[in-house]
Design a protein around this motif. Structure first.
Motif, PDB file in Angstrom:
ATOM      1  N   ASP A   1      -4.035   3.731  11.064  1.00  0.00           N
ATOM      2  CA  ASP A   1      -4.511   3.927   9.695  1.00  0.00           C
ATOM      3  C   ASP A   1      -5.900   3.308   9.587  1.00  0.00           C
ATOM      4  O   ASP A   1      -6.050   2.075   9.631  1.00  0.00           O
ATOM      5  CB  ASP A   1      -3.555   3.272   8.688  1.00  0.00           C
TER       6      ASP A   1
ATOM      7  N   ASN B   1       0.850  -1.200   0.000  1.00  0.00           N
ATOM      8  CA  ASN B   1       0.000   0.000   0.000  1.00  0.00           C
ATOM      9  C   ASN B   1       0.885   1.250   0.000  1.00  0.00           C
ATOM     10  O   ASN B   1       0.876   2.051   0.944  1.00  0.00           O
ATOM     11  CB  ASN B   1      -0.918  -0.007   1.231  1.00  0.00           C
TER      12      ASN B   1
ATOM     13  N   ASP C   1     -17.345  -1.153  14.281  1.00  0.00           N
ATOM     14  CA  ASP C   1     -17.016   0.265  14.156  1.00  0.00           C
ATOM     15  C   ASP C   1     -17.683   1.176  15.186  1.00  0.00           C
ATOM     16  O   ASP C   1     -17.529   2.388  15.113  1.00  0.00           O
ATOM     17  CB  ASP C   1     -17.403   0.758  12.764  1.00  0.00           C
TER      18      ASP C   1
ATOM     19  N   ASP D   1      -0.679   4.845   0.262  1.00  0.00           N
ATOM     20  CA  ASP D   1      -1.223   5.136   1.600  1.00  0.00           C
ATOM     21  C   ASP D   1      -0.114   5.271   2.647  1.00  0.00           C
ATOM     22  O   ASP D   1      -0.316   5.912   3.683  1.00  0.00           O
ATOM     23  CB  ASP D   1      -2.216   4.045   2.010  1.00  0.00           C
TER      24      ASP D   1
ATOM     25  N   LYS E   1      -8.126   3.280   7.105  1.00  0.00           N
ATOM     26  CA  LYS E   1      -8.459   2.581   5.857  1.00  0.00           C
ATOM     27  C   LYS E   1      -8.020   1.112   5.893  1.00  0.00           C
ATOM     28  O   LYS E   1      -8.755   0.225   5.498  1.00  0.00           O
ATOM     29  CB  LYS E   1      -7.791   3.302   4.683  1.00  0.00           C
ATOM     30  N   HIS E   2      -6.826   0.873   6.385  1.00  0.00           N
ATOM     31  CA  HIS E   2      -6.297  -0.500   6.384  1.00  0.00           C
ATOM     32  C   HIS E   2      -6.459  -1.187   7.738  1.00  0.00           C
ATOM     33  O   HIS E   2      -6.075  -2.352   7.885  1.00  0.00           O
ATOM     34  CB  HIS E   2      -4.824  -0.489   5.969  1.00  0.00           C
TER      35      HIS E   2
END
Lengths: 214, 163
Positions: free
Chosen positions: B108, A149, B40, A152, B110-111
């Motif tokens: 992070d 990635n 979440d 990112d 997103k990941h």
């Protein structure tokens, strides 16, 4: 490396070791060719997370720390050039450093190059919390980059650089991983020029030789 | 149906960890571990007790959160901030524990990766003691070396880089 090898050959009989650590997220693949070319007799280790940078609060390479037989730090981290090949760039003569190192190996705690406890207290400070967070951001970036990635990872490398602007390791490593101009809008030489002569490494504070008075 | 569920459990680390869990990665002491984390509803990282131990080597005990000989008691009256029971599963809030220990934490979203740095008292121990902080790193052949293996000799610890 060849100069360190010569020095190692000269001093190892005096119970002296060099532990050389590559600050390279690219690991053995990035650092290996340099080692295989120089074939040093001393220990070379690979540090993909720049752990040694974090542990000793280092800001650039080459940087060295002197550690005595008891594991005590005789001199904390400072710039350590073994020769004058890049002297035009940084202006430092290697010879006084190597002279100091030889003196310490010969004389141990009696060497004037060992930092006194007073100097130590003045110089050594706890790591700033921003710098601690920068190290965590850097490791996260390295993980994302290695996992593929890459785009990112850039945001986290930038965050590490923002939190610890003094660290040239975090800048130079990130710039080297791709197109620095594209990803970071800069490059090493542009940044060095911006400094206008301010050092971009941990300054050397060797005791000055006493001048003879007339 | 049973076969499908079994396949899902075998293939997905999150499902293996606990029902309703999502895949996350925790980097702790520099080592990355895939874990299942609660959904979440919280910005914090909630782990099962098994994943807590797998990722950090910490274990929840009556006296506190423990690793090796060291235990950190959960502050009085704040147990709910650290431990939550949902159905069969006990969850532990690693983010809150990080705040308790004053650890730097990078994230992070997103990941789903979380990176926890060392406590300030560990990072800065050498400032008071003057003893070089120890580390273990591999050589080019992959063999690990500890800095403290060189005790008894003077060491020039030198960093360099290919970049």
């Amino acid at each position: 490396m060849p100069v360190w090898q010569t020095l190692y050959g000269e001093l190892k009989k005096n119970n002296f070791e060099i532990v050389s650590v590559a600050q390279d997220t690219g690991g053995a693949k990035a650092a290996g060719p340099w080692v295989e070319k120089a074939k040093p007799g001393y220990t070379v280790l690979i540090d993909t997370q720049h752990e040694v940078t974090r542990l000793f609060d280092m800001v650039n390479v080459p940087t060295a720390v002197w550690i005595d037989e008891k594991g005590r730090i005789a001199r904390p981290n400072e710039v350590a050039y073994a020769d004058n090949r890049l002297k035009a760039l940084h202006g430092l003569d290697a010879e006084p450093y190597l002279k100091g190192l030889r003196d310490w190996v010969a004389n141990g705690d009696r060497s004037p190059f060992v930092l006194s406890d007073k100097e130590w207290k003045e110089r050594l400070k706890p790591q700033k919390s921003d710098h601690a967070l920068a190290a965590a951001e850097f490791i996260l970036a390295e993980y994302l980059h290695r996992a593929g990635n890459r785009a990112d990872a850039v945001a986290h490398y930038k965050e590490a650089q923002r939190l610890n602007p003094d660290s040239w390791n975090y800048k130079r490593q990130a710039w080297a991983l791709g197109d620095a101009e594209r990803d970071y809008g800069t490059n090493f030489f542009k940044e060095v020029q911006k400094l206008n002569g301010k050092p971009y490494y941990a300054p050397r504070t060797l005791p000055e030789p006493k001048e003879k008075k007339n | 149906m049973v076969r499908f569920l079994l396949a899902a459990i075998l293939l997905c680390p999150a499902a293996r960890a606990a029902p309703g869990a999502e895949r996350r990665v925790v980097i702790y002491d520099g080592a990355a571990t895939a874990v299942g984390a609660a959904g979440d509803e919280s910005k914090d990282l909630w782990l099962t007790l098994a994943d807590l131990t797998a990722a950090t080597r910490f274990t929840l005990k009556p006296e506190g959160v423990c690793r090796d000989e060291q235990c950190f008691p959960i502050p009085a009256g704040r147990a709910k901030e650290f431990v939550a029971q949902r159905g069969e599963v006990t969850w532990f809030n690693l983010s809150e524990f990080g705040r308790l220990l004053q650890q730097p934490v990078a994230h992070d979203a997103k990941h789903g990766v979380w990176c926890f740095g060392p406590r300030p008292s560990v990072q800065n121990a050498h400032v008071a003691s003057r003893v070089a902080p120890d580390f273990t790193l591999p050589d080019l052949k992959g063999k690990d070396h500890k800095l403290s293996d060189f005790r008894g000799k003077k060491v020039l610890l030198l960093t360099w880089a290919s970049w």
